[in-house]
Design a protein around this motif. Sequence first.
Motif, PDB file in Angstrom:
ATOM      1  N   GLN A 122      35.830  31.932  41.697  1.00 60.20           N
ATOM      2  CA  GLN A 122      36.811  32.267  42.721  1.00 60.20           C
ATOM      3  C   GLN A 122      38.019  31.342  42.719  1.00 60.20           C
ATOM      4  O   GLN A 122      39.015  31.625  43.367  1.00 60.20           O
TER       5      GLN A 122
ATOM      6  N   PRO B 127      39.161  36.332  38.588  1.00 64.90           N
ATOM      7  CA  PRO B 127      39.555  37.740  38.615  1.00 64.90           C
ATOM      8  C   PRO B 127      41.062  37.941  38.678  1.00 64.90           C
ATOM      9  O   PRO B 127      41.671  37.980  39.751  1.00 64.90           O
TER      10      PRO B 127
ATOM     11  N   ARG C  66      32.037  35.098  36.874  1.00 73.06           N
ATOM     12  CA  ARG C  66      33.220  35.124  37.735  1.00 73.06           C
ATOM     13  C   ARG C  66      33.297  33.873  38.609  1.00 73.06           C
ATOM     14  O   ARG C  66      32.314  33.476  39.234  1.00 73.06           O
TER      15      ARG C  66
ATOM     16  N   HIS D  33      32.603  44.891  39.171  1.00 74.73           N
ATOM     17  CA  HIS D  33      32.141  43.569  38.749  1.00 74.73           C
ATOM     18  C   HIS D  33      33.244  42.743  38.092  1.00 74.73           C
ATOM     19  O   HIS D  33      32.993  41.621  37.663  1.00 74.73           O
ATOM     20  N   TYR D  34      34.484  43.255  38.031  1.00 72.68           N
ATOM     21  CA  TYR D  34      35.616  42.471  37.544  1.00 72.68           C
ATOM     22  C   TYR D  34      36.629  42.275  38.698  1.00 72.68           C
ATOM     23  O   TYR D  34      36.407  41.452  39.577  1.00 72.68           O
ATOM     24  N   LEU D  35      37.715  43.027  38.736  1.00 71.84           N
ATOM     25  CA  LEU D  35      38.699  42.826  39.798  1.00 71.84           C
ATOM     26  C   LEU D  35      38.349  43.572  41.086  1.00 71.84           C
ATOM     27  O   LEU D  35      38.832  43.225  42.158  1.00 71.84           O
ATOM     28  N   ASN D  36      37.576  44.645  40.963  1.00 71.40           N
ATOM     29  CA  ASN D  36      37.140  45.415  42.131  1.00 71.40           C
ATOM     30  C   ASN D  36      38.329  45.901  42.951  1.00 71.40           C
ATOM     31  O   ASN D  36      38.423  45.698  44.167  1.00 71.40           O
TER      32      ASN D  36
ATOM     33  N   TYR E  48      35.564  33.188  34.062  1.00 68.22           N
ATOM     34  CA  TYR E  48      36.874  33.800  34.278  1.00 68.22           C
ATOM     35  C   TYR E  48      37.153  33.883  35.776  1.00 68.22           C
ATOM     36  O   TYR E  48      36.237  33.884  36.603  1.00 68.22           O
TER      37      TYR E  48
ATOM     38  N   THR F  69      45.827  47.713  39.471  1.00 63.01           N
ATOM     39  CA  THR F  69      45.703  46.915  38.251  1.00 63.01           C
ATOM     40  C   THR F  69      46.704  47.364  37.198  1.00 63.01           C
ATOM     41  O   THR F  69      47.246  46.553  36.445  1.00 63.01           O
TER      42      THR F  69
END
Length: 392
Positions: free
Chosen positions: A41, A12, A39, A259-262, A10, A268
């Motif tokens: 980039q 982010p 993840r 550990h996802y969008l941070n 995925y 969000t």
Amino acid sequence: MNLRLLRLGYVPLTDAAPLIVAHELGFATEEGLNLDLVRSQSWAQSRDHLGAGAVDAAHMLLSMPIAQRLGLGPALPGMDVLMVLSQGGQAVAISTALAEQMRAGGYTFDFTNPMAAGVALHAASGGRLRVGVPFHASTHAELMWHWLMAVGFTPTQLLVRTVPPPLMASSLASGEVDVFCVGEPWASVAVDAGAGVMLLPGRAIWTSAPDKGLVMRREMAATSPDLTGRLMRAVWRAGKWLDQPDNRGTAAEILSRPHYLNLPSEMTERALLGRFVISAAGEVRTTPHFIGFHDGAATFPWKSLAALFADRMARQHGQDTKAAMQTAMACFRTDLFRLHLRAAGADLPGASAKVEGAISHPTAVASEQGRMILRPDAFFDGHLFEPPFQER
């Protein structure tokens, strides 16, 4: 319970939510799966990981498998779109310098009128733009080409550059691009960093623009039908949960984790609630139904969408359009969607293609359960697209 491990790629973005929620809230576990979310980039990295077998499936731009099939990317195993993950979720942002010129010309940034926004942008830019998109074959590129051509730009006036989503804000701040279209939350990041101003939501250009899909190598979908079905059902149920308004706040908290969008959950939450801060001055604009994950057959991989994307790609690269559309339609797997999601309770449309852009208000269509109401999918300029083939 012995869970089968599946690695999913995925990028982010807010629209990775169905995969993240399927993992975090147990929808995958209920299907006997343990999801390892990997993840990436950039979209090219995500595509290459899937092609090399480093992940089993991926959150990916819907048009990327089409580009691969048309020879517009590296030689990789065939990839298919199993289902759509999201509709909408894109935003257009411009540099602060352009925004100031547009304001000086009287534009009020109402966030709803693409024609007025485009005319003001054309005047402020002098008719030349550097445009950032996450990938050359993407819904974002489709939106920008369609919109900018309709408001008076010509292809020679546009320099389109590929920029990974997390780098959009810095590309705007550095002057690498003047305008970009990207999935949230990266336009909001640009606003909060003082690098730009949000100009339009993608749905102002195309009301229900599909964006990301669940993509798998064709060979794996064929040789592991049970795993494929379990994954599709887990993700489909996660999307259904996400489209319940009361769950959006919880979803924002989950997506925002380090550990996802941070990112701060408030940022969000903007996309999930459709309430945006569009400038450093704190101007707020509201866009109902900014992003959807389930309702209105949002997850069905319409073959007409594949044809629409392929038509522009073929014309831009000098390929035969009808052959390209046929190739593209074959990798939007309505057959697997029907096979694996019927048992989960999905209502299935009577056809696998439709006239894109023809729906201006919620519309009932023929379906197996007789309860399907499609969302509006109109283009701002009345454009219609009908593939030249009948598909069922």
